[in-house]
Motif scaffolding. Structure first.
Motif, PDB file in Angstrom:
ATOM      1  N   SER A   1       8.862 -45.855  83.965  1.00 12.87           N
ATOM      2  CA  SER A   1       7.408 -45.930  84.163  1.00 12.87           C
ATOM      3  C   SER A   1       6.665 -46.449  82.935  1.00 12.87           C
ATOM      4  N   ARG A   2       7.268 -46.318  81.757  1.00 15.32           N
ATOM      5  CA  ARG A   2       6.525 -46.669  80.538  1.00 15.32           C
ATOM      6  C   ARG A   2       7.124 -47.911  79.880  1.00 15.32           C
ATOM      7  N   TRP A   3       6.255 -48.832  79.489  1.00 12.96           N
ATOM      8  CA  TRP A   3       6.683 -50.008  78.738  1.00 12.96           C
ATOM      9  C   TRP A   3       5.500 -50.502  77.913  1.00 12.96           C
ATOM     10  N   SER A   4       5.797 -51.318  76.891  1.00  9.97           N
ATOM     11  CA  SER A   4       4.724 -51.789  75.998  1.00  9.97           C
ATOM     12  C   SER A   4       5.200 -53.000  75.209  1.00  9.97           C
ATOM     13  N   THR A   5       4.235 -53.784  74.738  1.00 11.80           N
ATOM     14  CA  THR A   5       4.507 -54.853  73.771  1.00 11.80           C
ATOM     15  C   THR A   5       3.908 -54.514  72.408  1.00 11.80           C
ATOM     16  N   ASP A   6       3.363 -53.309  72.270  1.00  9.97           N
ATOM     17  CA  ASP A   6       2.677 -52.893  71.047  1.00  9.97           C
ATOM     18  C   ASP A   6       3.494 -51.798  70.355  1.00  9.97           C
ATOM     19  N   LEU A   7       4.381 -52.209  69.449  1.00  7.46           N
ATOM     20  CA  LEU A   7       5.238 -51.248  68.772  1.00  7.46           C
ATOM     21  C   LEU A   7       4.427 -50.258  67.943  1.00  7.46           C
TER      22      LEU A   7
ATOM     23  N   ASN B   1       2.452 -42.536  68.799  1.00  6.30           N
ATOM     24  CA  ASN B   1       2.509 -41.480  69.807  1.00  6.30           C
ATOM     25  C   ASN B   1       3.458 -40.376  69.340  1.00  6.30           C
ATOM     26  N   ASP B   2       2.927 -39.191  69.045  1.00  6.71           N
ATOM     27  CA  ASP B   2       3.736 -38.082  68.537  1.00  6.71           C
ATOM     28  C   ASP B   2       4.736 -37.560  69.557  1.00  6.71           C
TER      29      ASP B   2
ATOM     30  N   ALA C   1       9.221 -47.245  61.697  1.00 10.37           N
ATOM     31  CA  ALA C   1       9.522 -46.030  62.449  1.00 10.37           C
ATOM     32  C   ALA C   1       9.784 -44.847  61.521  1.00 10.37           C
ATOM     33  N   ILE C   2      10.471 -45.101  60.422  1.00 11.45           N
ATOM     34  CA  ILE C   2      10.708 -44.034  59.441  1.00 11.45           C
ATOM     35  C   ILE C   2       9.376 -43.556  58.871  1.00 11.45           C
ATOM     36  N   ALA C   3       8.511 -44.510  58.519  1.00  7.75           N
ATOM     37  CA  ALA C   3       7.197 -44.151  57.977  1.00  7.75           C
ATOM     38  C   ALA C   3       6.378 -43.329  58.967  1.00  7.75           C
ATOM     39  N   ALA C   4       6.648 -43.537  60.264  1.00  8.30           N
ATOM     40  CA  ALA C   4       5.938 -42.791  61.301  1.00  8.30           C
ATOM     41  C   ALA C   4       6.604 -41.451  61.602  1.00  8.30           C
TER      42      ALA C   4
ATOM     43  N   ALA D   1      18.817 -46.392  54.671  1.00 12.69           N
ATOM     44  CA  ALA D   1      19.455 -45.076  54.572  1.00 12.69           C
ATOM     45  C   ALA D   1      18.712 -44.174  53.590  1.00 12.69           C
ATOM     46  N   ARG D   2      18.284 -44.759  52.476  1.00 12.96           N
ATOM     47  CA  ARG D   2      17.555 -43.975  51.468  1.00 12.96           C
ATOM     48  C   ARG D   2      16.200 -43.517  51.997  1.00 12.96           C
ATOM     49  N   LEU D   3      15.479 -44.425  52.661  1.00  9.33           N
ATOM     50  CA  LEU D   3      14.167 -44.074  53.201  1.00  9.33           C
ATOM     51  C   LEU D   3      14.275 -42.964  54.252  1.00  9.33           C
ATOM     52  N   ALA D   4      15.290 -43.050  55.096  1.00 12.59           N
ATOM     53  CA  ALA D   4      15.475 -42.023  56.126  1.00 12.59           C
ATOM     54  C   ALA D   4      15.791 -40.679  55.493  1.00 12.59           C
ATOM     55  N   ARG D   5      16.626 -40.690  54.459  1.00 16.31           N
ATOM     56  CA  ARG D   5      16.970 -39.430  53.780  1.00 16.31           C
ATOM     57  C   ARG D   5      15.734 -38.831  53.112  1.00 16.31           C
TER      58      ARG D   5
END
Length: 383
Positions: A68-74, A80-81, A102-105, A126-130
């Motif tokens: 049901s959900r789709w988007s072109t706006d990453l 969206n929390d 995505a990591i920053a979010a 890997a460093r940013l995710a950690r």
């Protein structure tokens, strides 16, 4: 029993691999089976939103598969929390920038490999995710193939004794695109677009070798562009600037020697598109994608070289099949279920972005070995 929805941003699933393996055979299949059962008895239900750059493609894909959900706006999706996981199966050139967003979010990260165009960028992810404290994982699908599961079972049982060598043959003929369409996208054959069989396959060989037989310590690689010109999806000829075959030797811990041939310019005269032969002091096994056959020391024939008489042995009949002994689900789906459980319950998931960086490292070292025509040692990776 409670059902918990878990929102997943799926970016780049309009491509062949993203559509077939990750959407249809993984997330859609998990939804159709009623979700993932957690140790508590609760159910985790994936709730995907499909993201792509071309509206008509992503909308059509969502409608076709009942999403049901789709988007072109990453950016809007990342804001969206309710969507806590970000998945990326875009082409490699687009992947790292989106994962950083995505990591920053604050999203948990699951992605295809290679994780980035360079080792430096893969390590940065890997460093940013950690540092962000988000869970992260990289697709390492071949570990979940039935043939390799059987092979791992043999290794763990001690069947081989001391493992001496491994021979890997991978590949098939990819049509040039002139009189028959090619089975792979044209960007695979353009170095400037992130193409090449070394970049594509050495990430796989790294995690297969590390997880089944021992850490890779050094590599010698020769890359080749056997087919210099191909025809793209629009019927236009183009120069193939990336390697379409690679002939490599790896040395593993413990002195195990691996010979690995990878080619999109080879015709198949073997049991499967990938075969792995493991020779040990006590026995040998040959695994494909689904099957695995063995020959123990006590069943090994004793041939003598004599070309003056007909061969008295029927070698291919002297092997025994390893039984299934279990039901094998789709490997991509199995790893998706493990990652979802990891996010929900903190259960173990060892295939993180640092492991993904090892694949990028292996590709870079293979290309360096080819360029410099020499053996290259594999340094240990640390964040």
């Amino acid at each position: 029993m409670t059902t918990h929805n878990i929102g997943i941003i799926m970016n780049g699933v309009t491509g062949r691999m993203g559509t077939n393996q990750h959407l249809i055979r993984s997330i859609k299949a998990i939804r159709e089976q009623g979700g993932v059962t957690l140790p508590s008895g609760d159910i985790l239900m994936p709730d995907p939103i499909l993201v792509g750059r071309q509206e008509h493609k992503v909308r059509a894909l969502a409608e076709k598969h009942g999403i049901s959900r789709w988007s072109t706006d990453l950016d809007a999706c990342l804001a969206n929390d309710s969507d806590t996981i970000y998945f990326d199966s875009q082409t490699t050139a687009h992947r790292a920038a989106s994962i950083k967003k995505a990591i920053a979010a604050g999203k948990h990260i699951y992605c295809e490999k290679p994780t980035a165009d360079s080792l430096a960028e893969s390590l940065e992810l890997a460093r940013l995710a950690r540092e962000a404290g988000v869970k992260n994982g990289v697709v390492q699908d071949k570990l979940f193939l039935p043939g390799l599961i059987k092979l791992k079972r043999l290794v763990d049982s001690g069947f081989f004794g001391r493992i001496l060598s491994v021979r890997m043959e991978f590949g098939y003929w990819v049509f040039e695109g002139d009189w028959q369409p090619g089975q792979r996208p044209s960007w695979n054959y353009r170095k400037e677009d992130g193409g090449g069989i070394i970049v594509d396959m050495f990430a796989h060989w790294r995690y297969v070798l590390d997880n089944l037989f021992g850490e890779v310590k050094s590599v010698s690689c020769l890359g080749v562009t056997h087919i210099p010109e191909r025809v793209d999806e629009q019927g236009k000829p183009y120069e193939a600037t990336a390697d379409d075959a690679a002939y490599a030797t790896f040395e593993l811990e413990g002195g195990i020697i691996v010979q690995a041939n990878s080619s999109w310019a080879v015709r198949v005269n073997r049991d499967d598109l990938l075969t792995i032969q493991v020779d040990g002091t006590e026995g040998t096994a040959v695994a494909g994608l689904r099957d695995c056959k063995v020959q123990h020391r006590v069943n090994t024939p004793k041939p003598v070289w004599n070309p003056d008489i007909p061969n008295p042995f029927k070698f291919l009949e002297q092997w025994q099949e390893v039984p299934d002994n279990q039901i094998f689900d789709n490997g991509f789906k199995v790893q998706w279920e493990l990652f979802l459980k990891h996010v929900a319950t903190d259960s173990p998931f060892p295939w993180d972005l640092l492991e993904g960086a090892k694949g990028t490292q292996m590709a870079e070292l293979g290309l360096q070995s080819w360029s410099e025509r020499r053996w290259i040692d594999v340094p240990e990776l640390k964040l």
